[in-house]
Each structure stands twice: as C-alpha cells, then as structure tokens.
Design an enzyme around this catalytic site. Structure first.
Site, mmCIF file in Angstrom:
data_model
loop_
_atom_site.group_PDB
_atom_site.id
_atom_site.type_symbol
_atom_site.label_atom_id
_atom_site.label_comp_id
_atom_site.label_asym_id
_atom_site.label_seq_id
_atom_site.Cartn_x
_atom_site.Cartn_y
_atom_site.Cartn_z
ATOM 1 N N GLU A 1 14.682 4.341 8.190
ATOM 2 C CA GLU A 1 13.396 3.780 8.619
ATOM 3 C C GLU A 1 13.655 2.559 9.511
ATOM 4 O O GLU A 1 14.379 1.649 9.114
ATOM 5 C CB GLU A 1 12.572 3.360 7.401
ATOM 6 C CG GLU A 1 11.225 2.805 7.787
ATOM 7 C CD GLU A 1 10.355 2.441 6.584
ATOM 8 O OE1 GLU A 1 10.800 1.652 5.745
ATOM 9 O OE2 GLU A 1 9.223 2.960 6.511
ATOM 10 N N GLU B 1 5.391 2.239 -3.364
ATOM 11 C CA GLU B 1 5.200 2.878 -2.049
ATOM 12 C C GLU B 1 6.226 2.248 -1.122
ATOM 13 O O GLU B 1 6.149 1.073 -0.797
ATOM 14 C CB GLU B 1 3.758 2.634 -1.592
ATOM 15 C CG GLU B 1 3.306 3.665 -0.584
ATOM 16 C CD GLU B 1 3.637 3.233 0.819
ATOM 17 O OE1 GLU B 1 4.723 3.628 1.315
ATOM 18 O OE2 GLU B 1 2.826 2.498 1.411
ATOM 19 N N LYS C 1 0.687 -11.286 -5.131
ATOM 20 C CA LYS C 1 1.692 -12.062 -4.371
ATOM 21 C C LYS C 1 1.751 -11.468 -2.970
ATOM 22 O O LYS C 1 2.368 -10.436 -2.747
ATOM 23 C CB LYS C 1 3.049 -11.945 -5.075
ATOM 24 C CG LYS C 1 3.963 -13.137 -4.917
ATOM 25 C CD LYS C 1 4.405 -13.414 -3.500
ATOM 26 C CE LYS C 1 5.508 -12.487 -3.030
ATOM 27 N NZ LYS C 1 5.789 -12.651 -1.570
ATOM 28 N N CYS D 1 4.368 2.358 7.125
ATOM 29 C CA CYS D 1 5.134 3.283 6.285
ATOM 30 C C CYS D 1 4.869 4.707 6.748
ATOM 31 O O CYS D 1 5.700 5.586 6.605
ATOM 32 C CB CYS D 1 4.753 3.105 4.836
ATOM 33 S SG CYS D 1 3.001 2.998 4.586
HETATM 34 O O1 TXE Z 1 10.222 -5.970 2.747
HETATM 35 P P1 TXE Z 1 10.322 -6.348 1.231
HETATM 36 P P2 TXE Z 1 10.550 -6.819 4.041
HETATM 37 C C1 TXE Z 1 10.262 -1.820 4.899
HETATM 38 C C2 TXE Z 1 10.566 -1.768 6.377
HETATM 39 C C3 TXE Z 1 11.034 -3.150 6.679
HETATM 40 C C4 TXE Z 1 11.795 -3.470 5.424
HETATM 41 C C5 TXE Z 1 11.990 -4.908 5.110
HETATM 42 O O2 TXE Z 1 11.579 -0.837 6.610
HETATM 43 O O3 TXE Z 1 11.883 -3.211 7.803
HETATM 44 O O4 TXE Z 1 11.010 -2.900 4.404
HETATM 45 O O5 TXE Z 1 10.743 -5.627 5.092
HETATM 46 C C6 TXE Z 1 8.330 -9.144 -1.853
HETATM 47 N N1 TXE Z 1 11.043 -9.268 -6.205
HETATM 48 N N2 TXE Z 1 8.867 -2.055 4.587
HETATM 49 O O6 TXE Z 1 11.821 -7.565 3.928
HETATM 50 O O7 TXE Z 1 11.497 -7.218 0.947
HETATM 51 C C7 TXE Z 1 8.104 -9.840 -0.529
HETATM 52 O O8 TXE Z 1 7.866 -11.219 -0.739
HETATM 53 C C8 TXE Z 1 9.730 -9.106 -6.018
HETATM 54 C C9 TXE Z 1 8.101 -0.891 4.247
HETATM 55 O O9 TXE Z 1 9.361 -7.622 4.333
HETATM 56 O O10 TXE Z 1 10.229 -5.074 0.497
HETATM 57 C C10 TXE Z 1 6.904 -9.079 0.008
HETATM 58 O O11 TXE Z 1 5.725 -9.583 -0.612
HETATM 59 N N3 TXE Z 1 9.149 -9.101 -4.813
HETATM 60 C C11 TXE Z 1 6.728 -1.178 3.884
HETATM 61 C C12 TXE Z 1 7.167 -7.642 -0.479
HETATM 62 O O12 TXE Z 1 8.083 -7.767 -1.557
HETATM 63 C C13 TXE Z 1 9.939 -9.248 -3.735
HETATM 64 C C14 TXE Z 1 6.095 -2.458 4.095
HETATM 65 C C15 TXE Z 1 7.770 -6.709 0.568
HETATM 66 O O13 TXE Z 1 9.005 -7.226 0.986
HETATM 67 C C16 TXE Z 1 11.337 -9.421 -3.863
HETATM 68 C C17 TXE Z 1 7.001 -3.544 4.404
HETATM 69 C C18 TXE Z 1 11.885 -9.427 -5.169
HETATM 70 N N4 TXE Z 1 13.197 -9.575 -5.390
HETATM 71 C C19 TXE Z 1 8.323 -3.299 4.654
HETATM 72 N N5 TXE Z 1 11.865 -9.522 -2.623
HETATM 73 C C20 TXE Z 1 5.827 -0.083 3.524
HETATM 74 N N6 TXE Z 1 6.206 0.754 2.561
HETATM 75 O O14 TXE Z 1 4.741 0.022 4.068
HETATM 76 C C21 TXE Z 1 10.847 -9.431 -1.747
HETATM 77 N N7 TXE Z 1 9.676 -9.279 -2.411
#
Ligand code: TXE
Length: 481
Positions: free
Chosen positions: A385, A253, A178, A287
């Site tokens: 972060e 992660e 996904k 990250c």
């Molecule tokens: O992340 P999400 P977002 C951090 C970074 C950023 C914040 C928000 O601080 O500002 O997260 O980003 C899926 N059940 N990182 O909102 O929500 C979503 O569709 C299952 C750190 O984009 O964590 C996407 O595919 N899946 C980071 C994925 O989760 C769900 C990288 C990431 O989204 C879901 C990105 C649910 N309930 C953001 N809700 C890193 N560690 O590198 C969302 N998703």
C-alpha cells in the site's frame, strides 16, 4: 487565517474542556503551505485515564437511562448541527489535511449521514425469542458493550470517526476518541456540537495526542470494552496485541491494495474515469484507493492513452482553491510515497507519468499522480500500500489470470470489475477476495453498505446495520415456566 474558528487546544473530557495533564500542546500544520495551523493538547496516560473514567460513569448516568428513541433524536440533532456547520467544518478539514474543499464538504455531509442513519436505528436494536417448547421461554437482549475506544486516522478525520462513533452511541455505549496527531481539530468541533446539544457529560470524550502515548494508553486500557482502529497494518497489529492483554474485542480496518480489473469489452471511458477517481481522490490517501490497474492486454494501448490525457489535465493545488487534488497530508507521508516510487523504479517498473513534485508547486507536500506501466504482479509497487496517488498497471490475458493477480496479495478490501458480460462480472465477484466488489463502477461512499476487509485489510464490518453488532453484546435469558 485569523478568522478561523478554531477549537480550544484542550481535551474534551466529562463534558468539559481541560488542558493536558502535562500542560503541553503540539502543533498541527497546513500541508499545502507547511505552516503551523493550530495547537492541540498533548495527551498521555493520565488524560486517557480521566476520559475512560468519565465514559464509564456516563454509562450509569442520564445517558444510560435515556430511552433508545431519545438517543435517536439526539443523534439526529447532531446530524443536523453538523450540516448547519458544514462550511466551517469543511474548511478546517481542508486546512488540516490538505483535501480539496468539495471533497471535505462531501465528507462532512457523510459524517452527518452516519449520525442520521444510526439515529434511525437506535430504537430498532433488539433481541429475539428462541422457540424451546411450551415449558420454556428463551429470549436474547442486545446490550451495549460499555466504553468504546476509537483510534482514528488522518485521511478522513471526521468522517471515519463518525463511522464508528455513530453506531456505538446509537447502541447506547459511551466513547473515548483519539484523533490522529496529524489532524486533531474536527473531532474537537464535533465535541463542541455535542456540548451545545447538552449531551450528558462523559458520553463523548476526545483526547488528543500521539499514537505511542495517548493511542497506546487507550488501546491497552483495562477498562475499555471495545476498540475500533483504522490505520496501518503494523499499528493495527500493536493495537490488537494491546487489546489482547485484557481480552478486549477489536474492529480493525487496515487499508488495501485494491484492483480495478478492466476487460476488453468494458466501456473504456467509464473505466478510465473511475480509475482516475479511484487514485486521485484525497491524493490517493484512501484505504479504498484503486491502486492496481489490471487491464486486458488487447486494450492496454487505448486505455493508457485515455488515462494519460486525464492525468495531464488534473488540477493540483491547495485544497482551499478547490482543485481536483491537494497535497499529501505531511512531510512524512511525502517521504513515504517518494520512497515507494524509488523502490518501484529500482525494481524496473516503468514510470510513464508523474513520480515527482508538480513544477508549479515548490512548497507544500504536493506530488504528481504517478502511473507505473509494465508492473509485474510480485513487484513491491504491486503488493505494498502506497497511500498516495500512485497507480501500478499490469496486463492480463484471461479471466483466470486476472483473478489470480487480483487475489495474490495480502490485502482484500475492495475490487472493481469492468465488463459488459454480466456472467463474467458475477463469476469474478464471487471469487474475488475483497469485502466490497463494485461492477462497472469503483468504490462509492454509501453509508448503508457493509464495509471492511478480507485478509490483512482487517476484520469486522463498519457501515450499514451490520456495524451495530460490533457495539452490542448478546445476553440469552432462559426461563423455566
Ligand atoms: O498510521 P497509523 P500512519 C496506512 C497508510 C499509511 C500508513 C501510515 O499506508 O501510509 O498507514 O500512516 C494511532 N497505539 N493508513 O502512521 O500509525 C495514530 O496516532 C495506538 C491506512 O498515520 O496506523 C493515529 O491516530 N494507536 C489507513 C492512528 O493510530 C496508535 C489510514 C493511525 O496511525 C499507535 C491511515 C499505537 N502504538 C493510514 N501508533 C486506512 N486504513 O484508511 C499510532 N497510533
């Protein structure tokens, strides 16, 4: 953009391109122009159901019967095809996520490298024999987990996908992916490559859609056997809860707030260059971003002067112009980063560069790299972060103080130590709470190095051979002779 070779606005399930069960699509945008880029299928529970069933069937089909060395050859062919399509993939990633073309190319090469690296490992995943005396034969098998789920973020869409997909497939699993709703395109291009190479149906399935719908349906599915998630801490927590419902193992992660610790005896130019790279690469949306600068008080002034000179020189603009820093990924991310900057200011942290949109870029989600000075270790900007190009600079007076500041944080992904004193460097490395410690350099992408977090940065390790352990389970067989 008419000459762009876009993937279909469909899911890839069981080797076929299918519309979303709802018939709906959603738009993805170019963050440099704020204009729509492409459509993607809007997936939900029914689409995930189809994909998981296809992945389960594939386990007992041609894929399950393939010899490990044949799996390896297939994955190697994938790596070569990715390289052959490097320019096309990089352009799509740049338009969808905003990153500069050179960076996108490097990420595509890294994607190919994951497939190459784990291709070589596919026929070297084996158990061991355990000595229990002459009358007994005891040995272990390392079996695939089964159906693996991969929920992928938007910051390095194809590269992070490959980081978990390649070892999962090398170990003989099948996969349901996904991608992020922000960047749905390159995972579909990868599916096209799998189809072109005659991958058996159901081995790789890609379902696009939003987190709360398709993502949640996948995380809570009873028929998946393992889940890899990269994203935010709050979503990671939700995903872990959903997986816990069916006792499914997870690899998480979840980002970081990583320090670069710069002692007075460090090579200042190297430290400044690495600090720049650590926060401006991918517009700070990493990250592994080096978002905290811990600088020994006696060198604060020359360090800041050098850093400011570099910040002023940074070329910012649309990724297609191959600048040094592109825009943030979305309006939402622009708002989040701006909000962090406001909170930091309201707490009394002092902006000495940036903090606003570059004047020459009125459209697109651009922001200047931002340097906060005189940050106290417990301030919001030192603890949270940001996921944008925002640096928080704090000074320290000795090793112990530097260590306390570095470790006093809920995250623990990466740390960098800059000093000419090797004993101090190694002392720091052993006491820093971080999954990777770099000395006299900052984060590098090498696919061979185990990567993952301490504390709320998550658990489990991706990259390197160690990642394969997450995608296999051990069975012990005991024989009475
Ligand atoms: O992340 P999400 P977002 C951090 C970074 C950023 C914040 C928000 O601080 O500002 O997260 O980003 C899926 N059940 N990182 O909102 O929500 C979503 O569709 C299952 C750190 O984009 O964590 C996407 O595919 N899946 C980071 C994925 O989760 C769900 C990288 C990431 O989204 C879901 C990105 C649910 N309930 C953001 N809700 C890193 N560690 O590198 C969302 N998703």
């Amino acid at each position: 953009m008419n000459n762009l070779n876009l993937p279909p606005a469909k899911h890839f399930i069981n080797g076929e391109w299918v519309d979303a069960a709802s018939g709906q699509t959603f738009l993805t945008y170019d963050p440099a122009t704020e204009q729509p880029l492409a459509e993607a299928a809007h997936g939900g529970v029914a689409d995930v159901e189809q994909a998981v069933s296809a992945a389960r069937r594939a386990l007992s089909g041609a894929w399950g019967q393939m010899l490990p060395k044949e799996r390896g050859r297939f994955l190697y062919a994938v790596s070569q095809e990715i390289l052959a399509q490097r320019e096309e993939l990089a352009l799509l990633e740049t338009l969808d996520s905003g990153k500069p073309l050179t960076l996108a190319r490097r990420e595509v090469e890294g994607t190919a490298r994951y497939f190459e690296y784990y291709a070589g490992a596919a026929d070297k995943i084996h158990g061991e024999q355990i000595p229990l005396g002459r009358e007994r034969l005891d040995f272990t098998l390392r079996e695939p987990m089964g159906v693996t789920a991969h929920i992928v973020p938007w910051n390095k869409p194809l590269n992070i996908l490959a980081r978990s997909l390649a070892p999962a497939l090398a170990a003989g699993n099948t996969a349901v992916v996904k991608p992020s709703e922000q960047t749905p395109l390159t995972a579909l291009k990868l599916a096209q490559i799998f189809a072109r190479l005659d991958c058996p149906p159901g081995v790789l399935n890609v379902v696009n859609g939003f987190g709360e719908e398709a993502g949640a349906a996948l995380a809570g599915h009873t028929a998946i056997d393992h889940l890899t998630f990269t994203g935010s801490v709050p979503t990671g927590r939700e995903v872990m809860k959903a997986a816990a419902e069916h006792i499914k193992p997870v690899l998480l992660e979840l980002g970081g707030k990583s320090p670069l610790i710069i002692f007075a005896d460090a090579d200042l130019e190297t430290a400044v260059a690495e600090a720049m790279r650590g926060i401006t690469i991918n517009c700070g949306q990493m990250c592994s971003a080096g978002s905290r600068l811990l600088v020994e008080a006696s060198i604060r002034q020359p360090f800041v002067a050098l850093l400011l000179a570099q910040l002023r020189r940074l070329r910012i603009g649309p990724g297609v112009e191959d600048v040094e820093m592109g825009p943030l990924v979305s309006e939402l991310q622009f708002e989040r980063v701006s909000n962090h900057i406001e909170i930091a200011q309201s707490e009394g942290a002092e902006i000495i560069y940036g903090g606003e949109r570059p004047p020459h870029l009125p459209r697109g989600y651009f922001i200047l790299p931002t340097l906060f000075d005189r940050v106290l270790p417990d301030m919001h900007i030192a603890q949270q972060e940001v996921f944008g190009p925002v640096l928080a600079l704090t000074t320290f007076n000795d090793e112990e103080e530097a260590l306390n500041i570095a470790n006093n944080i809920p995250y623990g992904l990466i740390a960098g130590v800059f000093t000419q004193n090797i004993s101090r460097a190694l002392r720091m490395a052993s006491r820093l709470q971080a999954g990777q410690v770099f000395i006299n350099q900052y984060y590098t992408e090498d696919e061979e190095m185990p990567f993952g977090g301490y504390k709320q940065s998550g658990f489990g390790r991706s990259k390197g051979l160690v990642a394969l352990h997450h995608y296999t389970q051990i069975k012990n067989i005991a024989v009475k002779l």
